[in-house]
Design a protein around this motif. Structure first.
Motif, mmCIF file in Angstrom:
data_model
loop_
_atom_site.group_PDB
_atom_site.id
_atom_site.type_symbol
_atom_site.label_atom_id
_atom_site.label_comp_id
_atom_site.label_asym_id
_atom_site.label_seq_id
_atom_site.Cartn_x
_atom_site.Cartn_y
_atom_site.Cartn_z
ATOM 1 N N HIS A 264 3.905 4.613 12.681
ATOM 2 C CA HIS A 264 4.022 4.597 11.213
ATOM 3 C C HIS A 264 4.941 5.763 10.845
ATOM 4 N N ARG B 115 0.838 -1.202 0.000
ATOM 5 C CA ARG B 115 0.000 0.000 0.000
ATOM 6 C C ARG B 115 0.880 1.261 0.000
ATOM 7 N N ASP B 116 1.482 1.582 1.151
ATOM 8 C CA ASP B 116 2.320 2.787 1.199
ATOM 9 C C ASP B 116 3.538 2.617 0.286
ATOM 10 N N HIS C 231 7.879 7.866 8.534
ATOM 11 C CA HIS C 231 8.487 8.111 7.228
ATOM 12 C C HIS C 231 9.919 8.598 7.407
ATOM 13 N N ASN D 166 9.329 4.516 3.878
ATOM 14 C CA ASN D 166 8.816 4.185 5.209
ATOM 15 C C ASN D 166 9.937 3.553 6.027
HETATM 16 ZN ZN LIG Z 1 2.698 6.495 5.147
#
Ligand SMILES: [Zn+2]
Length: 444
Positions: free
Chosen positions: A203, A14-15, A205, A239
């Motif tokens: 989560h 997804r990301d 980055h 990520n």
């Molecule tokens: Zn993200």
């Protein structure tokens, strides 16, 4: 002592897939999802179903075939998205709807153009709706690290009350510092009502290269789920890298007394599969799974590695699924590694011959980056002819066989470390003081 179990939430599909050049088709996503299952990820975020037909189909296919992990699908905080996500996920053994809504003033004013009050209601209503479909609901206040803390606690209070089971705290723009992020997680644990009913997740980055450090700080502060991707792919700078987080915990349990369900030997295969699928290579010096992560060129390092791998390796290549460590022959290599490579090519030299070859090798390695097998064979031929040991031409006869038996560029130890060490001691008399010094000079 029982270690605390951390939930590994993989968002490569997804990301990660949102990053430039990393888009995948349904078949590719399915193949990767199988590998993530083998790897032992607890949650696979399979996509963002409303984003496209392809995304919807991929989430649906993964939900229908991958049965062990939780399969998550992303949705904005609105009924259309949530209903679409549920349609894609309903075939999963363990479905999870993941809702996100930005909470920072800058996002509310410029992107969403809604008030804080409206944001709070929308988040609560969205979780309630998702909860009517599925018991497992995750909520992410997007841009949490730039959100006013008091407002963040209010939103989290509301979504926990509405039934969210995981509260994911995203550092969406990679802005936070490790200590600061840890404090934020701690304050959420203290200030949010009913927080004990939910799992806190991180989560992060990597815009400032701190995604893994921030994730680890979050775990130390009480987060029990970590969101990450294979090879650290993801929006912009990516990520948090799954392999780095997992191995940090594995190598330093004294600092991070946690365990995961990840089978670390599957890390390198997962990294390779992703890179082959997307065509996006892994940087050679990438921690844990980069081409050079276990390569040693400096003479002092090679010498130490051959005596005992623990001198320069904090984890073995085998533990992350890399076939073996690589000793690269270059201008920093020492006599010890050169001697072993010659043995692999089928040549045994006494001390005087090896000295001679080593001298020519150093001159050559100064001119070219990596000394490859054919260069070395040429050197051996020249040196031995000069010393009257072999007639010219003999080397060519063994060259073809030797080159096909050994890799072209890298010297790969074919035996496990202990055997390699034994072999080395048997074949080489202990180096004298002079040789040791020379190896050390090359290693600096
Ligand atoms: Zn993200």
């Amino acid at each position: 002592m029982d270690r605390v179990r951390i939930t590994v939430f993989d968002t490569t599909l997804r990301d990660g897939e949102q990053s430039p050049g990393c888009s995948m088709n349904v078949q590719e996503k399915l193949r990767l999802a199988h590998q993530l299952d083998r790897l032992g990820a607890d949650v696979i975020e399979a996509g963002f179903p409303i984003a496209s037909e392809g995304d919807f189909t991929a989430v649906q296919a993964i939900a229908a075939t991958i049965r062990r992990p939780i399969i998550a699908g992303l949705a904005r905080a609105c009924s259309q998205d949530i209903e679409r996500a549920w349609q894609a996920l309903r075939g999963a053994t363990r479905p999870r709807i993941h809702i996100f809504l930005a909470t920072s003033d800058i996002h509310l004013q410029y992107k969403l153009k809604i008030s804080r009050q409206r944001c709070l209601e929308q988040a609560r209503d969205a979780v309630r709706l998702a909860k009517s479909f599925c018991s497992d609901v995750e909520f992410s206040p997007e841009d949490a690290t730039r959100t006013d803390h008091e407002f963040l606690y209010q939103v989290l209070d509301a979504v926990v009350e509405a039934g969210a089971t995981t509260l994911n705290i995203p550092d969406t723009v990679g802005y936070s510092m490790p200590a600061e992020f840890g404090e934020l997680i701690q304050s959420i644990r203290q200030r949010v009502c009913g927080i004990e009913k939910a799992t806190i997740s991180a989560h992060c980055h990597n815009d400032l290269g701190l995604a893994v450090a921030n994730s680890l700080a979050a775990l130390s502060a009480g987060a029990r789920q970590v969101e990450c991707t294979i090879n650290g792919i993801g929006e912009r700078a990516g990520n948090a890298s799954l392999e780095e987080i997992v191995m940090a915990m594995r190598v330093r349990p004294d600092r991070y007394p946690y365990e995961t369900g990840v089978i670390s030997e599957q890390l390198f295969p997962a990294s390779q599969l992703l890179s082959e699928t997307t065509g996006v290579p892994v940087q050679p010096n990438k921690a844990v799974i980069g081409r050079n992560a276990f390569a040693h060129e400096a003479g002092i390092h090679q010498d130490g590695m051959l005596k005992n791998p623990l001198t320069y390796e904090i984890m073995t290549p085998q533990s992350v699924g890399v076939p073996d460590s690589r000793l690269v022959l270059g201008k920093h290599s020492g006599r010890h590694a050169l001697g072993l490579r010659c043995e692999q090519l089928g040549f045994q030299f006494d001390r005087r011959e090896l000295d001679e070859i080593y001298r020519s090798f150093v001159v050559l390695a100064d001119k070219i980056k990596h000394v490859q097998e054919h260069h070395l064979l040429e050197l051996i031929q020249q040196t031995r002819s000069a010393m009257g040991r072999i007639p010219p031409g003999h080397v060519e006869a063994t060259a073809a066989a030797a080159v096909s038996a050994v890799g072209q560029t890298f010297f790969q130890k074919s035996s496990p470390p202990a055997q390699a060490l034994d072999l080395n001691i048997r074949l080489h008399p202990p180096a004298d003081h002079h040789a040791e010094q020379e190896d050390y000079l090359w290693g600096v």
